[in-house]
Each structure stands twice: as C-alpha cells, then as structure tokens.
Design a protein around this motif. Structure first.
Motif, PDB file in Angstrom:
ATOM      1  N   TRP A  61      -2.815   4.782  -5.571  1.00  0.00           N
ATOM      2  CA  TRP A  61      -3.565   4.783  -4.313  1.00  0.00           C
ATOM      3  C   TRP A  61      -5.027   5.198  -4.480  1.00  0.00           C
ATOM      4  CZ3 TRP A  61      -5.450   9.658  -3.405  1.00  0.00           C
ATOM      5  CH2 TRP A  61      -4.828  10.704  -4.091  1.00  0.00           C
ATOM      6  N   ARG A  88       1.092   4.295  -2.740  1.00  0.00           N
ATOM      7  CA  ARG A  88       1.114   5.735  -2.449  1.00  0.00           C
ATOM      8  C   ARG A  88       2.264   6.415  -3.194  1.00  0.00           C
ATOM      9  NH1 ARG A  88      -0.321   3.460   2.725  1.00  0.00           N
ATOM     10  NH2 ARG A  88      -2.328   4.277   3.435  1.00  0.00           N
ATOM     11  N   ARG A  89       3.354   5.721  -3.315  1.00  0.00           N
ATOM     12  CA  ARG A  89       4.528   6.303  -3.972  1.00  0.00           C
ATOM     13  C   ARG A  89       4.375   6.300  -5.500  1.00  0.00           C
ATOM     14  NH1 ARG A  89       9.865   7.460  -2.627  1.00  0.00           N
ATOM     15  NH2 ARG A  89      11.418   7.103  -4.257  1.00  0.00           N
ATOM     16  N   LYS A  96       0.832  -1.209   0.000  1.00  0.00           N
ATOM     17  CA  LYS A  96       0.000   0.000   0.000  1.00  0.00           C
ATOM     18  C   LYS A  96       0.864   1.255   0.000  1.00  0.00           C
ATOM     19  CE  LYS A  96      -4.435  -1.468   1.840  1.00  0.00           C
ATOM     20  NZ  LYS A  96      -5.505  -1.159   2.794  1.00  0.00           N
ATOM     21  N   TYR A  97       1.982   1.216   0.736  1.00  0.00           N
ATOM     22  CA  TYR A  97       2.896   2.361   0.713  1.00  0.00           C
ATOM     23  C   TYR A  97       3.542   2.500  -0.664  1.00  0.00           C
ATOM     24  CZ  TYR A  97       2.424   3.259   5.692  1.00  0.00           C
ATOM     25  OH  TYR A  97       1.909   3.598   6.920  1.00  0.00           O
ATOM     26  N   TRP A 104      -5.125   9.305   0.667  1.00  0.00           N
ATOM     27  CA  TRP A 104      -3.713   8.972   0.514  1.00  0.00           C
ATOM     28  C   TRP A 104      -3.062   8.629   1.855  1.00  0.00           C
ATOM     29  CZ3 TRP A 104       1.057  11.489   1.749  1.00  0.00           C
ATOM     30  CH2 TRP A 104       2.169  11.028   1.039  1.00  0.00           C
ATOM     31  N   ASP A 155       1.536   6.351  -7.299  1.00  0.00           N
ATOM     32  CA  ASP A 155       0.294   6.951  -7.796  1.00  0.00           C
ATOM     33  C   ASP A 155      -0.780   5.904  -8.122  1.00  0.00           C
ATOM     34  OD1 ASP A 155      -1.123   9.306  -8.271  1.00  0.00           O
ATOM     35  OD2 ASP A 155      -0.770   9.208 -10.420  1.00  0.00           O
TER      36      ASP A 155
END
Length: 594
Positions: free
Chosen positions: A100, A95-96, A91-92, A132, A98
C-alpha cells in the motif's frame, strides 16, 4: 471478514467475465446488424421493384441496431463499474499484503506545527496510517479522516456513536466497495472541497420571472418571424433583424450574469454526477441510528440533487455554441438556467450541504471499517476510567499481519522503562501501542484480541531530528518535546484528560553524563503526574531510579551460529545483553574479536 471480501471478489469477477463475454458477442452482433442495414439500403437503391420492401426492412434493422446500441452501452457501463469494484478490492489486498506504500494520498498536506509530532507514530505522511486507511476522493473527505486520526479532545458520546457506525459498516463490505466505485467514476472529484461555502450560496438572489417572460417574448417573436418568413408573409431580411435582436439579448444577458454562470459551473462540477451515489446510498438497509440519521439526510437531498442534474443537462447544452444559440433563440435556455439554479439554491442550499456532509461521514465510516475488513486479529477497544492500559495479542496495523509478532502487555499509572539490544523491537513496540490508541480514539477497530485504555492525550519524542532552518539541534528538539509534555502536565485546567508519553532513547543527542542526569530528572517529574510513560534507553543506570512507579521491561536476542535472532517479545525486567559490538564487527567497523 477477509474471507467474505475474497468471496465478494470471486462473485464480482464471475459477473464481470460473463458480462464481458456478452459485451464482446454484442459488439459482433452490432457489426452484423449495421452491415445488414447498409446492405438493405443499397439493395433498395439498386433494385427498383423491391425498393419499398428493402427500405422497410433496412429501417427495421436500423431500429434494431439503435436498440442494440443502447443495450450494449448499459452493458459496457456495468462492466466498467465491475472493473472499478475489482480495483477497489485489489487496493484492500494491497493493504493486507504490505503493497500500500504506493498509494498517492498520504496526508502530507495536512501536517502542521500542531500535529507534526504524530509523524513519530506514522499517522500522517509517507508510509502512514492515513495513507493505509484513506479511501476519500474529495479534499474535504480527506480532511475529515485527518481530523479523526489527530484528535486531542474527546467526547465519549460521539466516540461511542462512531464505534457503532463503524461496526454497522463492517457488516456491509459490498456497499463499501460499490460506494467507492461510484465515487471513482465522477470526473475531477479529487479537486473538490465540498466544505467550500461558495458551493452552497445561502443568500442566492431571488428567481427573476421578468427574465423568463422577456426571454419567452423574444423566443415567441423569433418563431413567429420564422414562420411568417417561410410563408413569405414577411421578408427574410425582417426575420434576420429579429434574429439579430435575439442574439444581442443573449449577449447582454450573458454579460450581466457571468459571475452567476461561474457559480453554476462550480455547482455542476461538484454535484452534477452525484445523483447516482445519492440513490445508491438511499436504498441500502442500515440498522444503527447514527448511520440511519445520515442516510435520512442524504435522502432529503435527493430531490435537490435531481434538480442539479437537470441544470447540468441544460448547462452542457449551453457549452456548445450551436446549441447555445439555437436553444436560447427558441427555448430561452440561459434565463431558464439562471432561474432554475436560483430557485434550487434558494430552497435547497442548506439541505445540499447536509447531504454532502452526510455522504462524507458515510465515507469516513467505510474508511475506518477497512481495519476489520483487512486484518484477521481485531477487536473494538474498551474505554476504561482508571489510568491503565492492557492489550492481548496486539500487533502493529501497518505491518503484514502474518509476519508481525504479537505481544501481550498491561500497565497502570507508571513509568515503563524498556531496554534491549539494537533492532530488538523497543521503538516498534511503542509505536504499536501508539498507533492502536489512535485507531481506538478514531472510533474503529484495533489490531489486537483485546484492548483497554482510557482517553489520554498522546505525546511523543521518537525519531527527533535537527532542523537547520530553525537552528534547532537534535538534543534541543528533544527538550522542546519534553517541555510540551511537562507544560501540559502543569496546566490543571487542560490536564483533565490524562496523558501517555512515548520517549525513544531519551536525550540521545547529548553526552552520557548529561543524558543520564536529565533522564532521571524527567522520570522524577513524570512520576508525580497522572500519566503512563514509556521510555526506551541503552543506559541501564536509568532502570535503577528509586521511584515506585518505575517498572522495567526488555527485549532480548539469541544467536544461531553467526546469526543474531530476535523474537520481538517483550519481557519483564531489565535487559542483560547488548549487540552493538557484534553489529559493528559484522559490517566491518571493528575487527572480529578473538
């Protein structure tokens, strides 16, 4: 920090692969051991001379099989936990990279009339900062994050404490990953609202010893009846009558304590599986005072949570009809369950509330630390006294960092008028400042090398749309936004905190003459106030308003053959170019010019 996150991923992945292989081997071993035990019993049944030896060996192998079951079960749990941890890291990565936007919790349920203006900056709702950042599983945990991102009042002491706590949490990425993994394993946790007062009954009834005594008498009488019945000292009919009396007592007790059973069920659903999380948080080593204070409150709740886990075990026995009858007849389960619940809540209700509040505070710090874990360019923002703003290498945190263009910018107590062609980056620049200010006020890192600002109320008029249901046009919607700003500015008691305003294409919903007249009037009014104002416009005449506080900036574009190219860099001065005609020709609205 991202490098450390990837190192953790490799470490967990390596452990997971090793444990998975071991688990597969153990599954095969279990099958062989089980087959050997069955074979031993069959052999003993067939061959009389070696029957005892075969049975002995078969029992020994069965014991080994039971031990293997227990060991394998723990290994499977470990693999499941590591799998959850890898999912958290993925999931992280989303987020990094794009990816998410598919996250289900976007904070839309928290949008109200009071905070809906912040949707202009994508704070709540689809494709938002909340979506986010959010890692919370409970409703109350999500509410805490929402409140942190939508603050309108500021306390510097509390803000600094949050900053220090987030800094501390940033240094514990493995703790954050494991914390989320443990929470995700708790069933139905997404339905819980841990701020619900009913979960913490402060005026719980006193524990009733009379129920325990009466239940014990009935249970003892039943046991004596069974023993006497088996010894043929009394008839089984008499023992049956005694059993019927016990069952009637069970039904009567359940009827009068039905509401209390519902309380117990809610309590167990909320806290029955929290003991593992409490133990995990209690064992971590922290240095920052505010984090240690919350950790200490969590430790204080450890005993209460342990008691609730025991109550949960008794309650699950009650849920099965057979065990409910058996344990109530022999072990007075229901009176004991109610007694323990009342006793626990009487002594630990307030402690339990503080514990869960502290758990969610830790969860909030982990969510806010995510900015530093995911982004390469971050800093802890500096709060200044004067009404000014400055940022170096500032980026929009919701955009892919490797593709996002950074800008340096500084201004004082002034009105910044930004001009530029369509799609050049005017609105995105304002949103970049606004979102990073929200992160600053939330007490976490911003997506910049340096970032300085005072506490300011944020007002926006970006992307205003009409509202047919309320009879509000786009232009009138803009007027309402501007009125809110001016009302705040006129209220001296409320205006102890300065403000910052972001207005995109001011009064775009009306004709040119009225738009320019109204925009100039707004500029003159805001020039008299203690604020920073950003206004984007296509009306170059607005750049020439005779106000000392007005400063002009612009975005520009270049052409590479037939292609239009933007560098998205802000520059001082008024824009000298337009691209509307080019774009209309490009998509066929206008015929190509000679």
């Amino acid at each position: 920090m991202w490098k450390k996150m990837m190192e953790l991923k490799q470490q967990i992945q390596s452990e997971y692969i090793k444990n998975k292989k071991q688990s597969d081997r153990m599954s095969n071993t279990k099958l062989i051991v089980f087959a050997a035990a069955v074979f031993g019993f069959i052999l003993g049944a067939v061959f009389e001379p070696i029957k005892l030896l075969c049975y002995f060996l078969a029992i020994l192998v069965t014991v080994c099989f039971i031990i293997l079951l227990a060991v394998h079960s723990r290994l499977l749990e470990k693999c499941e936990t590591e799998e959850k941890q890898l999912q958290i890291i993925e999931k992280y990565e989303s987020r990094r990279n794009d990816d998410w936007q598919s996250f289900t919790d976007d904070g839309s349920s928290f949008i109200t009339e009071e905070n809906k203006d912040l949707m202009d900056l994508n704070i709540l709702g689809s494709h938002s900062l909340f979506q986010w950042l959010n890692i919370a599983y409970t409703k109350s945990g999500k509410r805490k994050l929402m409140k942190q991102l939508t603050k309108t009042e500021f306390d510097e002491t509390s803000w600094k404490q949050t900053q220090r706590a987030v800094k501390e949490m940033t240094e514990h990425p493995l703790f954050g990953i494991k914390f989320q993994a443990i929470l995700s394993e708790i069933r139905n946790i997404r339905k819980l609202d841990l701020e619900e007062k009913k979960l913490y009954p402060s005026e719980c009834k006193k524990p009733e010893w009379i129920s325990i005594i009466m239940g014990s008498v009935f249970a003892l009488a039943m046991l004596v009846s069974l023993v006497l019945g088996l010894s043929e000292m009394i008839s089984f009919g008499t023992a049956g009558i005694m059993l019927l009396i016990c069952l009637c007592n069970l039904c009567i007790f359940s009827y009068f304590h039905g509401a209390e059973y519902e309380e117990i069920e809610k309590c167990i659903r909320a806290f029955g599986k929290m003991e593992r999380l409490i133990s995990f948080v209690s064992e971590e080593q922290f240095k920052e005072d505010v984090v240690c204070q919350y950790q200490e409150k969590i430790r204080l709740g450890k005993m209460t949570m342990h008691r609730i886990s025991k109550i949960a075990s008794l309650y699950y026995a009650k849920e099965n009809m057979f065990s409910n009858v058996l344990f109530n007849v022999v072990f007075i389960l229901n009176p004991l369950l109610v007694f323990l619940y009342r006793n626990t809540m009487k002594e630990g209700s307030a402690i339990l509330y503080d514990t869960m509040e502290s758990i969610e505070k830790i969860e909030l710090f982990i969510a806010l630390a995510g900015v530093a874990w995911v982004k390469d360019t971050v800093c802890m923002p500096e709060k200044i006294k004067e009404i000014s703003f400055s940022a170096k290498n500032m980026k929009h945190p919701l955009l892919t960092e490797s593709e996002c263009i950074a800008n340096d910018f500084s201004c004082g107590e002034e009105i910044v008028i930004i001009t530029g062609s369509n799609m050049s980056g005017k609105s995105s620049f304002m949103r970049t400042i606004g979102v990073n200010l929200v992160l600053m006020y939330a007490g976490t890192y911003v997506n910049a090398e340096k970032f300085c600002a005072p506490f300011m109320r944020i007002f926006t008029s970006i992307g205003v749309q009409d509202d047919i249901s309320r009879g509000i046009s786009t232009f009138y919607g803009e007027l309402l936004r501007i009125k809110k700003v001016l009302d705040y500015a006129e209220n001296t008691a409320e205006n102890e905190v300065p403000f910052i305003v972001f207005i995109d294409e001011i009064f775009k919903g009306t004709n040119y003459n009225d738009r320019l007249f109204g925009a100039k009037a707004v500029v003159h009014k805001l020039a008299e106030k203690s604020c920073i104002t950003f206004i984007t416009t296509h009306d170059f005449e607005l750049c020439e308003v005779p106000e000392k506080k007005v400063s002009n900036y612009h975005f520009t574009e270049n052409y590479d053959g037939d292609l239009i190219v933007f560098d998205h860099k802000i520059r001082f001065g008024q824009c000298k170019t337009t691209n509307a005609r080019y774009l209309m020709e490009r998509i066929g609205v206008l015929s190509p010019s000679n």
